[in-house]
Design a protein around this motif. Structure first.
Motif, PDB file in Angstrom:
ATOM      1  N   MET A   1       0.454  53.826 -38.737  1.00 18.86           N
ATOM      2  CA  MET A   1       0.312  52.789 -37.963  1.00 18.86           C
ATOM      3  C   MET A   1       1.588  51.860 -38.283  1.00 18.86           C
ATOM      4  O   MET A   1       1.925  51.037 -37.288  1.00 18.86           O
ATOM      5  CB  MET A   1      -0.837  52.215 -38.531  1.00 18.86           C
ATOM      6  CG  MET A   1      -2.240  52.859 -37.913  1.00 18.86           C
ATOM      7  SD  MET A   1      -3.724  52.206 -37.784  1.00 18.86           S
ATOM      8  CE  MET A   1      -4.170  51.659 -39.514  1.00 18.86           C
TER       9      MET A   1
ATOM     10  N   SER B   1       3.384  50.841 -35.056  1.00 19.68           N
ATOM     11  CA  SER B   1       3.553  49.279 -34.707  1.00 19.68           C
ATOM     12  C   SER B   1       4.848  49.127 -34.277  1.00 19.68           C
ATOM     13  O   SER B   1       5.098  48.169 -33.294  1.00 19.68           O
ATOM     14  CB  SER B   1       3.171  48.438 -36.052  1.00 19.68           C
ATOM     15  OG  SER B   1       3.434  47.151 -35.868  1.00 19.68           O
TER      16      SER B   1
ATOM     17  N   LEU C   1      -4.240  50.752 -32.583  1.00 16.12           N
ATOM     18  CA  LEU C   1      -3.839  50.052 -34.001  1.00 16.12           C
ATOM     19  C   LEU C   1      -4.794  49.071 -34.576  1.00 16.12           C
ATOM     20  O   LEU C   1      -4.848  48.977 -35.823  1.00 16.12           O
ATOM     21  CB  LEU C   1      -2.353  49.379 -33.638  1.00 16.12           C
ATOM     22  CG  LEU C   1      -1.361  50.361 -33.549  1.00 16.12           C
ATOM     23  CD1 LEU C   1      -0.026  49.565 -33.271  1.00 16.12           C
ATOM     24  CD2 LEU C   1      -1.010  51.036 -34.894  1.00 16.12           C
TER      25      LEU C   1
ATOM     26  N   SER D   1      -7.112  49.564 -37.765  1.00 16.49           N
ATOM     27  CA  SER D   1      -7.059  48.601 -38.991  1.00 16.49           C
ATOM     28  C   SER D   1      -8.652  48.227 -39.521  1.00 16.49           C
ATOM     29  O   SER D   1      -8.449  48.200 -40.647  1.00 16.49           O
ATOM     30  CB  SER D   1      -6.412  47.590 -38.407  1.00 16.49           C
ATOM     31  OG  SER D   1      -5.103  47.564 -38.050  1.00 16.49           O
TER      32      SER D   1
ATOM     33  N   MET E   1      -5.440  57.591 -33.456  1.00 21.74           N
ATOM     34  CA  MET E   1      -4.013  58.142 -33.592  1.00 21.74           C
ATOM     35  C   MET E   1      -3.493  59.059 -32.537  1.00 21.74           C
ATOM     36  O   MET E   1      -2.423  58.909 -31.865  1.00 21.74           O
ATOM     37  CB  MET E   1      -3.638  58.584 -34.958  1.00 21.74           C
ATOM     38  CG  MET E   1      -3.663  57.783 -36.058  1.00 21.74           C
ATOM     39  SD  MET E   1      -2.772  56.025 -36.009  1.00 21.74           S
ATOM     40  CE  MET E   1      -3.980  54.823 -35.256  1.00 21.74           C
TER      41      MET E   1
END
Length: 820
Positions: free
Chosen positions: A584, A588, A623, A627, A654
Motif C-alpha cells: 500500500m 500510494s 487503499l 487501511s 490489492m
C-alpha cells in the motif's frame, strides 16, 4: 564508460534525494556533493559542475526563482485552471481531510493509523443497544410490515419515539441522547440486521436532516423550539432536496424561493414565496416538519444587492397553507415511509430559513458538510450490519441444508460465495468502525464518506446476491419464514440514494479527492485565486515547487518500489500483514504520481474523463479500505483466527487496485506515455491475484462452525435465541445440528447402516431401540429435525390471501360458476 558513470551518479543522487523528499536546499547540496565527488574521481567534468551550480543557485534564491520562473507559471496556470461552479467550490471547501490525505501523500504513516483510538461504546450507549434496540428488534414482524401494513406497526412507532431513537444526534441539553457516531453506527447495524424499514426509519432523522442542520446552523430560537420536540418524537423530520429533474445533480434543483412582502399571522412581513416539487423524500408522508432546499432570489433587493442568493435551506411546518404532502412512493416493496412534497407560491417568513436571514444562500455548504457526516454513518452502517447478519445466516444455512448427502457448505461452489460474503462483511465492519471514529474526532470526511457510501452499498448488494444463490428456493419464496428476500429487494435502493453510485464512483470520489487530499493542488488553486499579487506569488511559489518535488519524488519512489517489490519499505509489523503495508505504500506513491500526470496532461478535461477519474478513485478507495482492514485486525488484538478474512479482503482490495491501475495505464489518452508509465510502475506485471480457493474454504468453515472468529464477525447483531427471531433460531438450529451429528453417527454405527440425515426423529427412535442414546439425546435429535425442516421449508398461501384487490376474486368466481 565515464559518461555512463556520470549519468548513473546524477540519477542516483537525484533519485536518493527524491526518495527521501529532501527540501530544495538540502537536495541541491546533496546532488552538488555527488557531482563534486565525481569531479574529484575524474568522471564528472568541471564544466558539468559549473552548469549545475549556474542552474541550482538561482533556483534556491527566492526572489530570482519567483520573478523568472514562478510568475510566468502562475500566469499560465490561471489561464489553464478549469472554471469551477459555485456548488463545486463549496463542495471542495466543505468537510475535512483525514487519513485520506495521508493515503494521497505517497508515504502513509502507518504508525499514526494505529494510534487512532479504537471506537468504543460508553456504558450508556451499550445499555441502549442491549435494552431498547434489542427490544424494538424483538417487536418487529417483517412479514406484517412488508405484506400487511406497508409500514411499521403503531406500537413500534411509539416505542421509537418514547425511547428517543430519532434523537441519537441531538444534544442532551435539548433532551437528546447525544451518542457518538460509532454508537449510532452500532445501533443501525443491529437494526438493519433485523429489518431495512426499521433501520431506514431510524437512520434518516439521525443523518442529513433538520436535526443535524439545526444543531450546526440554527438560530437559538429555532434550536430551543424544534430540538426538544424532535428529541421526544413530537416532531418527525424529513429533508426535501431531490427533485424530478435533479437527482444526484442536487445542485441543479429547479425549486425556487422569491423574496417578497406578504402577510403572515395578520402582519405584513418580508418573506419568501416558495415553489417546489420534490420526490423520493424519506419520512415525508409522516413528517411534521420539512427541511426544504431551494434556490433563493431577491429580485427587488429587499435584503441586499444580490439578485441570486443561491441554495437555501428552510424549515416548513406540515400545516403550512398550500403544502401538498402525504402521498407515498413504494421503493421496491420495501415500504419505509417515502413520498413526494409539492408546493406552489407558498408564503413563509424569512425566519423559517435555518440560521435565519444571515444564512440565506448558504444552504449548499451546509448540506455538503452535514452530508459528509451522515453519509459516513447511515448507509455504510446499514450495509455493514446487513452483511454481517447475512454472513452468519448463510453460513448456518449452508451447514444445515444438505444436498447429495452432505451439507451444501462443503461444496466448493458454495465455499466460494461464503468466502466472499464473510471477508466482505469483515471489511465492511472495519470501514464503518474507522470512518465513524473520524467523525467522533471532529472530522467531516467528505471524500471518505463518498468511498464508504459507494463501496459498502456495492458490497452489500454482492453479499445479498451471493446469499440468494446459496439459499436457492428458500430465498426466492417470500413469506414469514423468508429472512432474505426483502434484503434482496432493498439492495438497489441503497445504491441509488444519497448520490447514485455511478456518479459517486465516476465523479465524486476522485473529483473531490484529487483536490482535497492532494498535498499541493488545493494550495495552488487558493494561491492563484488571491487578489494580492505579492502574496499570490509567494504562496503559489511554495505550492508549485513543493508539487514539482512531490511529483519527482513519487516517480523515483514508484520506480524503486517496482524494481524492489517494495521489500525494503517500512511496515509496522513483521508478520503475515507486513506485505500489505509495503504494497500500500507502493500504491500510494503510484496513485500520487499518476494523479499528477493525469492532471498535468488532461488539466480540466480530467473531470470529463470519468472512467479515468473512476480508476484513480478506485485506487484511493482500495487503499482506504485496506487501511481499515489492517486497523481492525490490530485493534482486535491481531487474532490469528481472523487471518483468513484479513488475507481474503486485503488480496481482493490489492488485486482490484492493480486492475484499476492497469486499466488506467492501458486507456491513458497518450498511449506512449501510458506504456512508459507501466514500464516504470508495473515492469513485472501485477503483484496480487484474486484470493485463493484455500481462503474461501477457511472462511466457509468459520461461518459454518461456532467459534470466536465467527462471534467477532457477528458482534452486536440481533442474534438472541428466542421465538420469532429467525437469526437467533438459525443459530440454535446450527448448534443442534452440530451436536446431533455425533449421535447420528453413533446410531448408524450401532445399526450397521448409513441412514440419510433426514427424519432424525426416526433415527432417535432407532437409537433408543438399540440402547446407544438416552432420552435427552433422543429429544435433541427430534428437536434438530424440527429445526432442520423449519430452516429448509418455505411458506405457501391460499390464492385469496395473495390477491390485494378482493373484488377481483368475486369476478373470477362468477366466471368460474358460469363456465361450470
Amino acid at each position: 564508460m565515464e559518461t555512463l558513470l556520470w549519468l548513473l551518479t546524477i540519477l542516483f543522487a537525484v533519485g536518493a534525494v527524491s526518495y527521501f523528499r529532501l527540501q530544495l536546499l538540502h537536495a541541491t547540496l546533496a546532488v552538488a556533493g555527488a557531482l563534486l565527488l565525481g569531479a574529484i574521481m575524474g568522471y564528472v567534468g568541471f564544466i558539468t559542475l559549473l552548469v549545475f551550480l549556474a542552474i541550482a543557485i538561482p533556483l534556491n534564491m527566492d526572489s530570482i526563482r519567483q520573478e523568472y520562473l514562478t510568475k510566468p507559471m502562475l500566469k499560465v496556470y490561471r489561464k489553464l485552471m478549469p472554471e469551477m461552479s459555485r456548488t463545486e467550490q463549496e463542495a471542495i471547501d466543505a468537510g475535512t481531510v483525514w487519513w485520506d490525505g495521508e493515503i494521497f501523500s505517497g508515504d502513509p504513516d502507518w504508525d499514526s493509523l494505529h494510534r487512532i483510538p479504537q471506537g468504543r461504546l460508553s456504558p450508556e450507549e451499550q445499555a441502549f443497544l442491549d435494552g431498547p434496540v434489542e427490544e424494538v428488534c424483538r417487536m418487529m414482524d417483517e412479514w406484517d410490515v412488508h405484506h400487511n401494513r406497508a409500514d411499521l406497526s403503531p406500537e413500534v412507532w411509539q416505542y421509537l419515539k418514547d425511547n428517543k431513537f430519532f434523537a441519537m444526534i441531538i444534544k442532551k441539553k435539548y433532551g437528546g441522547l447525544e451518542f457518538s457516531a460509532y454508537a449510532q453506527s452500532r445501533v443501525l447495524q443491529k437494526l438493519s440486521g433485523c429489518n431495512a424499514v426499521l433501520s431506514s426509519t431510524v437512520g434518516v432523522p439521525n443523518s442529513l436532516g433538520p436535526g443535524e442542520l439545526l444543531q450546526h446552523y440554527g438560530t437559538q430560537e429555532q434550536q430551543d423550539h424544534y430540538l426538544p420536540r424532535l428529541a421526544t418524537g413530537e416532531e418527525i423530520p424529513c429533508f426535501a432536496l431531490t427533485s424530478p429533474e435533479a437527482g444526484s445533480d442536487a445542485g441543479a434543483i429547479p425549486d425556487t424561493g422569491i423574496i417578497c412582502k406578504g402577510e403572515w399571522e395578520g402582519k405584513e412581513v418580508i418573506g419568501m414565496r416558495l415553489t417546489f416539487n420534490k420526490r423520493y423524500i424519506t419520512l415525508a408522508p409522516v413528517a411534521t416538519v420539512i427541511g426544504l432546499a431551494f434556490k433563493l432570489y431577491d429580485p427587488d433587493g429587499l435584503i441586499g444587492d444580490k439578485e441570486e442568493l443561491g441554495i437555501t435551506c428552510a424549515l416548513i411546518p406540515r400545516d403550512t397553507d398550500g403544502l401538498d404532502i402525504g402521498r407515498r412512493h413504494l421503493p421496491l416493496n420495501v415500504p419505509f415511509q417515502n413520498g413526494p412534497i409539492r408546493g406552489e407560491n407558498i408564503f413563509v417568513p424569512l425566519d423559517f430559513i435555518i440560521g435565519g436571514q444571515k444564512m440565506a444562500g448558504q444552504g449548499w455548504r451546509m448540506l455538503v458538510e452535514c452530508l459528509s457526516v451522515g453519509r459516513v454513518i447511515t448507509l455504510p452502517s446499514c450495509s455493514a450490519g446487513g452483511a454481517k447478519t447475512l454472513a452468519l445466516a448463510t453460513g448456518a444455512y449452508s451447514r444445515i441444508r444438505r444436498q447429495f448427502k452432505l451439507p451444501v457448505g462443503k461444496m466448493e461452489g458454495i465455499e466460494e460465495m461464503l468466502g466472499r460474503i464473510g471477508a466482505n462483511a469483515y471489511m465492511m465492519d472495519a470501514v464503518t468502525t474507522l470512518s465513524t471514529k473520524a467523525v467522533d474526532l471532529g472530522e467531516k470526511p467528505s471524500v471518505i464518506s463518498a468511498i464508504c457510501k459507494y463501496h459498502l452499498t456495492e458490497k452489500m448488494r454482492t453479499a445479498v446476491i451471493d446469499s440468494m444463490d446459496v439459499h436457492g428456493g428458500k430465498g426466492v419464496m417470500l413469506g414469514p419464514n423468508n429472512y432474505l428476500g426483502r434484503a434482496y429487494q432493498g439492495a438497489p435502493i441503497a445504491i441509488t440514494v444519497e448520490g447514485a453510485n455511478i456518479l459517486t464512483r465516476n465523479m465524486m470520489i476522485y473529483g473531490q479527492g484529487a483536490i482535497r487530499c492532494h498535498p499541493y493542488v488545493l494550495k495552488e488553486m487558493q494561491a492563484a485565486a488571491l487578489k494580492d499579487k505579492e502574496e499570490a506569488l509567494k504562496e503559489f511559489d511554495a505550492a508549485v515547487f513543493g508539487h514539482i518535488g512531490f511529483a519527482v519524488s513519487n516517480f523515483f519512489r514508484s520506480w524503486w518500489f517496482a524494481l524492489s517489490g517494495a521489500r525494503f519499505t517500512y511496515a509496522p509489523f513483521s508478520d503475515e500483514t507486513s506485505k500489505y503495508y509495503r504494497a500500500m505504500t507502493r500504491y500510494s506513491s503510484n496513485m500520487a504520481l499518476l494523479s499528477d500526470i493525469a492532471m498535468g496532461v488532461l488539466g480540466g478535461e480530467l473531470k470529463r474523463k470519468e472512467r479515468l477519474s473512476a480508476r484513480l478513485g478506485d485506487m484511493l478507495s482500495y487503499l482506504y479500505l485496506g487501511s481499515a482492514i489492517l486497523k481492525r485486525y490490530d485493534d482486535q488484538g491481531r487474532q490469528k483466527e481472523d487471518l483468513p478474512m484479513v488475507h481474503w479482503a486485503m488480496q481482493d482490495c490489492m488485486a482490484k487496485l492493480e486492475e484499476s491501475m492497469e486499466g488506467l495505464l492501458h486507456n491513458f489518452p497518450s498511449k506512449p506515455l501510458g506504456i512508459f508509465l507501466k514500464a516504470i510502475i508495473m515492469p513485472f506485471g501485477k503483484s496480487f491475484k484474486a484470493p485463493e480457493d484455500k481462503l474461501d474454504h477457511e472462511i466457509a468453515k468459520i461461518l459454518q462452525t461456532p467459534c470466536t472468529a465467527r462471534s467477532r464477525l457477528g458482534e452486536g447483531q440481533y442474534l438472541t435465541r428466542e421465538e420469532g427471531n429467525r437469526m437467533g433460531e438459525l443459530e440454535q438450529i446450527l448448534d443442534d445440528i452440530l451436536a446431533s451429528e455425533p449421535l447420528y453417527d453413533k446410531v448408524c454405527a450401532a445399526a450397521n447402516e448409513r441412514f440419510p440425515f433426514t427424519q432424525l426423529h426416526k433415527v432417535a427412535e432407532k437409537g433408543l431401540e438399540l440402547g446407544v442414546i438416552n432420552e435427552q439425546e433422543a429429544e435433541l435429535l427430534k428437536r434438530t429435525e424440527e429445526g432442520r425442516l423449519k430452516t429448509i421449508n418455505v411458506d405457501d398461501f391460499d390464492n385469496e390471501e395473495l390477491v390485494a384487490d378482493k373484488s377481483l376474486l368475486k369476478t373470477s368466481r362468477k366466471r368460474s360458476t358460469k363456465a361450470a
